[in-house]
Scaffold this motif. Structure first.
Motif, PDB file in Angstrom:
ATOM      1  N   ALA A 154     -65.237  35.914 -38.021  1.00  0.00           N
ATOM      2  CA  ALA A 154     -65.697  36.998 -37.371  1.00  0.00           C
ATOM      3  C   ALA A 154     -66.002  38.246 -37.922  1.00  0.00           C
ATOM      4  N   GLY A 155     -65.458  38.540 -39.122  1.00  0.00           N
ATOM      5  CA  GLY A 155     -66.078  39.600 -40.025  1.00  0.00           C
ATOM      6  C   GLY A 155     -67.116  39.582 -40.647  1.00  0.00           C
ATOM      7  N   LEU A 156     -67.802  38.346 -41.007  1.00  0.00           N
ATOM      8  CA  LEU A 156     -68.863  38.125 -41.531  1.00  0.00           C
ATOM      9  C   LEU A 156     -70.067  38.316 -40.507  1.00  0.00           C
ATOM     10  N   GLN A 157     -69.488  37.742 -39.282  1.00  0.00           N
ATOM     11  CA  GLN A 157     -70.837  38.115 -38.093  1.00  0.00           C
ATOM     12  C   GLN A 157     -70.927  39.529 -37.809  1.00  0.00           C
ATOM     13  N   VAL A 158     -69.691  40.389 -37.611  1.00  0.00           N
ATOM     14  CA  VAL A 158     -69.710  41.726 -37.295  1.00  0.00           C
ATOM     15  C   VAL A 158     -70.548  42.491 -38.339  1.00  0.00           C
ATOM     16  N   ILE A 159     -70.211  42.199 -39.632  1.00  0.00           N
ATOM     17  CA  ILE A 159     -71.226  42.997 -40.717  1.00  0.00           C
ATOM     18  C   ILE A 159     -72.632  42.627 -40.530  1.00  0.00           C
ATOM     19  N   ALA A 160     -73.232  41.339 -40.274  1.00  0.00           N
ATOM     20  CA  ALA A 160     -74.427  41.042 -40.298  1.00  0.00           C
ATOM     21  C   ALA A 160     -75.231  41.548 -38.958  1.00  0.00           C
ATOM     22  N   THR A 161     -74.364  41.505 -37.729  1.00  0.00           N
ATOM     23  CA  THR A 161     -74.905  41.941 -36.476  1.00  0.00           C
ATOM     24  C   THR A 161     -74.809  43.236 -36.257  1.00  0.00           C
ATOM     25  N   TRP A 162     -74.061  44.139 -37.051  1.00  0.00           N
ATOM     26  CA  TRP A 162     -74.165  45.729 -36.781  1.00  0.00           C
ATOM     27  C   TRP A 162     -75.470  46.266 -37.145  1.00  0.00           C
TER      28      TRP A 162
END
Length: 248
Positions: A154-162
């Motif tokens: 989830a953390g990697l998805q959030v960083i990429a999608t922000w």
């Protein structure tokens, strides 16, 4: 190749490291947004996931809702919330990206608890432990590898999608992509992309370290290696001779 050299030239230009739109400021904004989003997702998803994994109830419903959340287009949801709420701050992307981060955290939580050996849980009940004690002292420590894995994803998805949140007047590393596209400054766009990738790699490494040090040693020790027994009929050396039969 020229574009890559131009991007690194933009990254190492001193003027891009100072001021309110400098790289340190944008990086700090991006990290702050991502941490806040991940914390909200963890607070919402982990208690629900642990309860589902422990009781086995509503698992099908949780899987269906998680799948529906994954299918939502993040950029479309950000724009919809911004227009519907008449709010062009970080609130719409914060809501949208929290929804995006919930499914992997939820899946990691209930999958981790479900992976615990039922015999271990039965032994804990036989010792007189309450259901809450079983969950917190037995199931949760054993579920940590999968749970942290879900938070890591989830953390990697959030960083990429922000980065898509920069479609609104907010900060973060996505500003370099949107602002660079507006003026066709491709070195700035590529440089911003490199920063996002580098941040994701650093965070992934930090999560790997956390997973290594937080998971109890007993859980790691319990992962039995595949040890094969030696063939007792195989000669132990070149001079070994067969044992004579006692029946002769």
């Amino acid at each position: 190749m020229t574009d890559i050299f131009a991007a690194f030239g933009w990254l190492f230009t001193p003027a891009n490291w100072s001021g309110p739109s400098g790289i340190p400021v944008r990086l700090g904004e991006h990290v702050g947004y991502s941490v806040l989003t991940l914390l909200l997702a963890v607070v919402i998803a982990i208690p629900i996931g642990l309860a589902i994994g422990h009781t086995g109830r509503f698992r099908g419903f949780a899987v269906g809702v998680s799948g529906a959340f994954r299918a939502i287009p993040t950029l479309g949801l950000v724009i919809y919330l911004a227009v519907a709420l008449a709010n062009f701050t970080i609130l719409p992307p914060l809501i949208a990206l929290t929804i995006l981060a919930i499914p992997p955290v939820l899946a990691g939580a209930y999958s981790g608890v479900e992976s615990v050996d039922p015999r271990t849980v039965d032994a804990a009940r036989a010792m007189g432990m309450t259901e809450f004690q079983i969950l917190t002292k037995v199931e949760l420590p054993l579920a940590l590898p999968l749970l942290i894995g879900g938070v890591r994803s989830a953390g990697l998805q959030v960083i990429a999608t922000w980065t898509v949140a920069a479609i609104l007047p907010v900060g973060g590393l996505g500003r370099y992509l949107i602002d660079g596209l507006a003026v066709q400054d491709y070195p700035e766009m590529l440089g911003g992309s490199i920063l996002v990738v580098a941040l994701a790699l650093v965070v992934d490494g930090l999560f790997a370290l956390v997973q290594r040090f937080v998971v109890p040693r007993g859980v790691i020790a319990g992962q039995v290696k595949d040890v094969r027994t030696k063939d007792v009929t195989r000669p132990l050396g070149p001079t070994a001779v067969p044992r004579p039969s006692s029946l002769n």
